[in-house]
Write an enzyme that holds these catalytic residues in place. Structure first.
Site, PDB file in Angstrom:
ATOM      1  N   THR A 264     -43.504 -97.834  51.030  1.00 28.52           N
ATOM      2  CA  THR A 264     -43.718 -97.051  52.256  1.00 28.52           C
ATOM      3  C   THR A 264     -44.807 -97.604  53.153  1.00 28.52           C
ATOM      4  OG1 THR A 264     -42.925 -95.007  51.272  1.00 28.52           O
ATOM      5  CG2 THR A 264     -44.504 -94.772  53.041  1.00 28.52           C
TER       6      THR A 264
ATOM      7  N   THR B 165     -44.538 -96.404  45.889  1.00 25.64           N
ATOM      8  CA  THR B 165     -45.114 -95.470  44.907  1.00 25.64           C
ATOM      9  C   THR B 165     -44.100 -95.021  43.849  1.00 25.64           C
ATOM     10  OG1 THR B 165     -44.609 -93.560  46.308  1.00 25.64           O
ATOM     11  CG2 THR B 165     -46.784 -94.578  46.573  1.00 25.64           C
TER      12      THR B 165
END
Ligand code: ASP
Length: 303
Positions: free
Chosen positions: A16, A93
């Site tokens: 991200t 993540t």
């Protein structure tokens, strides 16, 4: 200490932090992270170490990663090991905890910090956790001689192989429920050196261990689980199974076929490791008959 600047190697694998919004949602964009960092005032600060930022190809949403990608990351660190004081791995993540768990076993003799980080919100968004996570990870890699693979995220430095993603929304997205953080970054960066692993002997060379792609599965128990499910998970040539059991390591020992499936697989050399679905504490298979039957069938407790 010489006056020379410390050197940190940053390997961007994706995630991200450097993504851009496209027609199907956020996706990695080649060159985008480096482009944004080049115009960031923070990244021109004289207090930063000397940085080399490299981009893996292709950049990945970490959901696409495989053990082959872990090996590429380990080899990249090894190739730059002697020339840098520390390493930052920029990573998505979603599977960061898996990579951070595999790397310590793949980087044998590691004597320098390898800090994985990423963000919940991309750097391109106005309110983001990307800048703070990346800057602090870089400073830790430069300044703190931690001979470990760690995750730095949301102000906490965690041992990589004890960490797990616990939150999809909060900036404190990671936790290591069974080990206190190795450090915190608030007004200042504090490391709890009593928890940090000892460094290998001076002069120890870094060796990359290729853990391959053993056929290992994970099965989370649920009430009423059919024995056919565990049986199919343990079909040869499976090498191992992580059995996410209940409480201190209990399971449906009243199901003879369930136990037989474990017995047959372990007799053929498969390893069945019993872990707990609980976040805190550990397993102790001898505590209940519903746990000792798993051990009797050949499973081992994950402690
Ligand atoms: N899906 C993203 C990834 O794991 C999520 C993130 O980076 O936060 O690459």
């Amino acid at each position: 200490m010489s006056g020379a600047k410390r050197r940190v190697y940053v390997s961007n694998t994706g995630g991200t932090i450097g993504m851009r919004l496209g027609p199907s949602g956020y996706a990695p964009a080649p060159g985008y992270l480096a482009e944004q960092l080049a115009t960031s005032t923070a990244f021109r600060s004289a207090s930063l170490p000397e940085l080399v930022i490299s981009e893996q190809q292709p950049l990945l949403d970490s959901a696409y990663m495989t053990p082959g990608d872990w090996l590429r990351i380990a080899q990249d660190i090894a190739a730059h090991y002697d020339a840098f004081d520390g390493f930052v791995v920029v990573h998505g993540t979603d599977t960061m905890a898996y990579t951070a768990s595999a790397l310590p076993f793949m980087l044998e003799g590691l004597g320098k910090p390898v800090i994985l980080t990423g963000s919940q919100v991309p750097l391109c968004e106005l309110r983001n956790d990307a800048l703070e996570n990346l800057l602090t990870a870089i400073l830790i890699a430069a300044q703190e001689p931690i001979p470990e693979v760690c995750i730095f995220f949301g102000g906490r430095l965690l041992r990589g192989c004890r960490a797990t993603k616990v939150d999809t929304q909060d900036f404190e997205a990671f936790s290591s429920p069974n080990l206190a953080p190795l450090g915190h970054a608030g007004v200042s960066i504090g490391i709890d050196w009593s928890r940090v692993r000892p460094a290998p002997q001076e002069g120890t060379a870094l060796r990359v261990v290729d853990i391959g792609r053993p056929l290992v599965g994970a099965l989370r128990l649920f009430p009423g689980i059919p024995s056919a499910l565990i049986r199919s998970m343990l079909l040869p040539p499976v090498a191992g199974l992580v059995l996410e059991a209940y409480g201190s390591g209990t399971g449906p020992g009243n199901d003879a076929d369930f136990l037989a499936a474990i017995r047959e697989a372990t007799d053929q050399g498969a390893v069945v490791v019993v872990t707990s679905q609980c976040l805190h504490g550990g397993t102790s298979l001898g505590g209940y008959a519903a746990g000792s039957c798993l051990a009797a069938a050949g499973a081992v407790g994950g402690a």
